[in-house]
Design a protein around this motif. Structure first.
Motif, PDB file in Angstrom:
ATOM      1  N   VAL A 131     -23.923  26.153  41.407  1.00  0.00           N
ATOM      2  CA  VAL A 131     -23.066  26.762  41.269  1.00  0.00           C
ATOM      3  C   VAL A 131     -23.359  27.993  41.816  1.00  0.00           C
ATOM      4  CG1 VAL A 131     -22.212  28.451  39.237  1.00  0.00           C
ATOM      5  CG2 VAL A 131     -22.483  26.044  38.865  1.00  0.00           C
ATOM      6  N   PHE A 132     -22.818  28.773  42.595  1.00  0.00           N
ATOM      7  CA  PHE A 132     -23.026  30.035  43.452  1.00  0.00           C
ATOM      8  C   PHE A 132     -22.316  31.157  42.875  1.00  0.00           C
ATOM      9  CE2 PHE A 132     -23.029  26.445  46.552  1.00  0.00           C
ATOM     10  CZ  PHE A 132     -24.500  26.441  46.950  1.00  0.00           C
ATOM     11  N   GLU A 133     -21.484  31.256  42.098  1.00  0.00           N
ATOM     12  CA  GLU A 133     -20.898  32.245  41.659  1.00  0.00           C
ATOM     13  C   GLU A 133     -21.237  32.570  40.210  1.00  0.00           C
ATOM     14  OE1 GLU A 133     -19.200  34.311  43.715  1.00  0.00           O
ATOM     15  OE2 GLU A 133     -19.079  32.797  45.453  1.00  0.00           O
ATOM     16  N   ASP A 134     -20.757  33.912  39.782  1.00  0.00           N
ATOM     17  CA  ASP A 134     -21.309  34.521  38.535  1.00  0.00           C
ATOM     18  C   ASP A 134     -20.404  34.528  37.427  1.00  0.00           C
ATOM     19  OD1 ASP A 134     -23.097  34.977  36.401  1.00  0.00           O
ATOM     20  OD2 ASP A 134     -23.282  37.147  37.318  1.00  0.00           O
ATOM     21  N   GLY A 135     -19.144  33.916  37.819  1.00  0.00           N
ATOM     22  CA  GLY A 135     -17.844  33.992  36.916  1.00  0.00           C
ATOM     23  C   GLY A 135     -18.077  33.161  35.766  1.00  0.00           C
ATOM     24  N   GLY A 136     -18.552  32.277  35.587  1.00  0.00           N
ATOM     25  CA  GLY A 136     -18.440  31.576  34.402  1.00  0.00           C
ATOM     26  C   GLY A 136     -19.276  31.931  33.099  1.00  0.00           C
ATOM     27  N   VAL A 137     -19.119  31.683  32.064  1.00  0.00           N
ATOM     28  CA  VAL A 137     -19.807  32.364  30.820  1.00  0.00           C
ATOM     29  C   VAL A 137     -21.154  31.510  30.824  1.00  0.00           C
ATOM     30  CG1 VAL A 137     -19.783  32.517  28.468  1.00  0.00           C
ATOM     31  CG2 VAL A 137     -17.613  33.009  29.686  1.00  0.00           C
ATOM     32  N   LEU A 138     -21.019  30.123  30.750  1.00  0.00           N
ATOM     33  CA  LEU A 138     -22.403  29.247  30.552  1.00  0.00           C
ATOM     34  C   LEU A 138     -22.736  28.818  32.134  1.00  0.00           C
ATOM     35  CD1 LEU A 138     -21.132  27.071  27.728  1.00  0.00           C
ATOM     36  CD2 LEU A 138     -22.742  29.006  27.570  1.00  0.00           C
ATOM     37  N   LEU A 139     -21.903  29.263  33.004  1.00  0.00           N
ATOM     38  CA  LEU A 139     -22.714  28.748  34.389  1.00  0.00           C
ATOM     39  C   LEU A 139     -23.095  30.156  35.217  1.00  0.00           C
ATOM     40  CD1 LEU A 139     -19.729  26.385  35.298  1.00  0.00           C
ATOM     41  CD2 LEU A 139     -22.119  25.732  34.581  1.00  0.00           C
ATOM     42  N   ARG A 140     -24.325  29.792  35.757  1.00  0.00           N
ATOM     43  CA  ARG A 140     -24.699  31.109  36.197  1.00  0.00           C
ATOM     44  C   ARG A 140     -25.185  30.500  37.646  1.00  0.00           C
ATOM     45  NH1 ARG A 140     -22.325  34.401  33.737  1.00  0.00           N
ATOM     46  NH2 ARG A 140     -23.051  34.929  31.710  1.00  0.00           N
ATOM     47  N   PRO A 141     -25.600  31.703  38.787  1.00  0.00           N
ATOM     48  CA  PRO A 141     -25.778  31.087  39.998  1.00  0.00           C
ATOM     49  C   PRO A 141     -27.180  30.480  39.994  1.00  0.00           C
ATOM     50  CG  PRO A 141     -25.124  33.360  39.952  1.00  0.00           C
ATOM     51  CD  PRO A 141     -25.094  32.881  38.675  1.00  0.00           C
ATOM     52  N   GLY A 142     -27.297  29.228  40.813  1.00  0.00           N
ATOM     53  CA  GLY A 142     -28.667  28.703  40.768  1.00  0.00           C
ATOM     54  C   GLY A 142     -28.607  27.355  39.789  1.00  0.00           C
ATOM     55  N   GLU A 143     -27.679  27.410  38.778  1.00  0.00           N
ATOM     56  CA  GLU A 143     -27.683  26.186  37.938  1.00  0.00           C
ATOM     57  C   GLU A 143     -26.803  24.960  38.803  1.00  0.00           C
ATOM     58  OE1 GLU A 143     -27.843  28.036  33.380  1.00  0.00           O
ATOM     59  OE2 GLU A 143     -25.938  27.735  34.341  1.00  0.00           O
ATOM     60  N   VAL A 144     -26.699  24.003  38.170  1.00  0.00           N
ATOM     61  CA  VAL A 144     -26.027  22.675  38.596  1.00  0.00           C
ATOM     62  C   VAL A 144     -25.148  22.235  37.655  1.00  0.00           C
ATOM     63  CG1 VAL A 144     -26.073  20.404  39.584  1.00  0.00           C
ATOM     64  CG2 VAL A 144     -27.953  22.274  40.026  1.00  0.00           C
ATOM     65  N   ALA A 145     -23.769  22.451  38.051  1.00  0.00           N
ATOM     66  CA  ALA A 145     -22.771  21.755  37.064  1.00  0.00           C
ATOM     67  C   ALA A 145     -22.492  20.216  37.384  1.00  0.00           C
ATOM     68  CB  ALA A 145     -21.364  22.587  37.339  1.00  0.00           C
ATOM     69  N   VAL A 146     -22.160  19.494  36.121  1.00  0.00           N
ATOM     70  CA  VAL A 146     -21.924  18.194  36.361  1.00  0.00           C
ATOM     71  C   VAL A 146     -20.488  17.944  36.008  1.00  0.00           C
ATOM     72  CG1 VAL A 146     -22.579  16.012  35.162  1.00  0.00           C
ATOM     73  CG2 VAL A 146     -24.559  17.757  35.437  1.00  0.00           C
ATOM     74  N   TYR A 147     -19.912  17.148  36.744  1.00  0.00           N
ATOM     75  CA  TYR A 147     -18.678  16.691  36.668  1.00  0.00           C
ATOM     76  C   TYR A 147     -18.506  15.333  36.500  1.00  0.00           C
ATOM     77  CZ  TYR A 147     -18.531  15.920  41.477  1.00  0.00           C
ATOM     78  OH  TYR A 147     -18.784  15.218  42.920  1.00  0.00           O
ATOM     79  N   LYS A 148     -17.429  15.034  35.762  1.00  0.00           N
ATOM     80  CA  LYS A 148     -17.010  13.504  35.758  1.00  0.00           C
ATOM     81  C   LYS A 148     -16.083  13.075  37.034  1.00  0.00           C
ATOM     82  CE  LYS A 148     -14.961  10.267  32.410  1.00  0.00           C
ATOM     83  NZ  LYS A 148     -14.462   9.850  31.115  1.00  0.00           N
ATOM     84  N   GLU A 149     -16.487  12.213  37.684  1.00  0.00           N
ATOM     85  CA  GLU A 149     -15.537  11.789  38.908  1.00  0.00           C
ATOM     86  C   GLU A 149     -14.236  11.105  38.547  1.00  0.00           C
ATOM     87  OE1 GLU A 149     -18.428   9.503  41.047  1.00  0.00           O
ATOM     88  OE2 GLU A 149     -19.554  11.031  42.008  1.00  0.00           O
ATOM     89  N   GLU A 150     -13.264  11.913  38.910  1.00  0.00           N
ATOM     90  CA  GLU A 150     -11.862  11.369  38.468  1.00  0.00           C
ATOM     91  C   GLU A 150     -11.235  11.680  39.974  1.00  0.00           C
ATOM     92  OE1 GLU A 150     -10.117  12.524  35.081  1.00  0.00           O
ATOM     93  OE2 GLU A 150     -12.086  12.141  33.780  1.00  0.00           O
ATOM     94  N   ARG A 151     -11.134  11.048  40.964  1.00  0.00           N
ATOM     95  CA  ARG A 151     -10.319  11.222  42.202  1.00  0.00           C
ATOM     96  C   ARG A 151      -8.895  10.949  41.873  1.00  0.00           C
ATOM     97  NH1 ARG A 151     -11.457  13.775  46.982  1.00  0.00           N
ATOM     98  NH2 ARG A 151     -13.615  13.146  47.689  1.00  0.00           N
ATOM     99  N   ALA A 152      -8.117  11.820  42.442  1.00  0.00           N
ATOM    100  CA  ALA A 152      -6.610  12.317  42.453  1.00  0.00           C
ATOM    101  C   ALA A 152      -6.210  12.496  40.832  1.00  0.00           C
ATOM    102  CB  ALA A 152      -5.834  10.687  43.018  1.00  0.00           C
ATOM    103  N   TYR A 153      -6.908  13.338  40.550  1.00  0.00           N
ATOM    104  CA  TYR A 153      -6.645  13.764  39.199  1.00  0.00           C
ATOM    105  C   TYR A 153      -5.046  14.170  38.846  1.00  0.00           C
ATOM    106  CZ  TYR A 153      -8.183  15.654  34.799  1.00  0.00           C
ATOM    107  OH  TYR A 153      -8.478  16.057  33.400  1.00  0.00           O
TER     108      TYR A 153
END
Length: 167
Positions: A45-67
């Motif tokens: 995460v590079f941007e500071d726009g999320g409430v729980l996500l701050r720069p320097g943190e790492v977001a985890v996503y569930k891989e679902e190609r062609a969502y």
């Protein structure tokens, strides 16, 4: 101290009124994840726009190609990937640039649009006079078109356990 918020002339609420509240509601579903399981990916995460996500943190996503985006898909935080040049480019020797970022995806709510269109908002924001302001949404996209950019929904924040050996 009086703060006057001007409502845009098109009758829609100002972007900083809605996007911040929408991101806050969607972020309430994020989990703390201390181990990355198969079928999940990570994105810094590079941007500071999320409430729980701050720069320097790492977001985890569930891989679902062609969502697949449809009427029942909840708006929320998703991992988006852009490639230049695209994989089917006629210039195979040119260096490929791959960018991934966490974005907020929601149904497009602008007047005059066909039903079922979607848009995404980058978390890039600035605080101006005490109010967080976001960049203009990208879109509208048809569901199949936006699905080609989306890697999957963000499900949590990666916080390795000191005893897990992943630090």
């Amino acid at each position: 101290m009086n703060i006057n918020i001007v409502v845009p002339s098109n009758g829609l609420p100002a972007m900083f009124d809605t996007i911040g509240a929408e991101i806050e509601r969607s972020s309430a579903r994020l989990q703390i994840i201390n181990r990355i399981e198969p079928g999940h990916g990570v994105v810094p995460v590079f941007e500071d726009g999320g409430v729980l996500l701050r720069p320097g943190e790492v977001a985890v996503y569930k891989e679902e190609r062609a969502y697949k985006f449809c009427d029942g898909t909840p708006p929320g935080l998703y991992c988006l990937e852009r490639q230049r040049p695209v994989a089917c480019s006629a210039l195979p020797d040119s260096p490929r640039v791959i960018e991934r970022e966490v974005v907020y995806v929601r149904p497009a709510a602008r007047k005059g649009l066909e039903d079922g269109c979607w848009e995404y908002v980058s978390l890039h924001s600035k605080v101006v006079r005490g109010i967080r302001r976001y960049v203009r949404p990208e879109g509208p996209y048809y569901p199949w078109a936006l699905g080609t950019y989306i890697l999957g929904p963000v499900v949590g924040v990666y916080v390795p356990s000191p005893l897990s050996g992943e630090c």
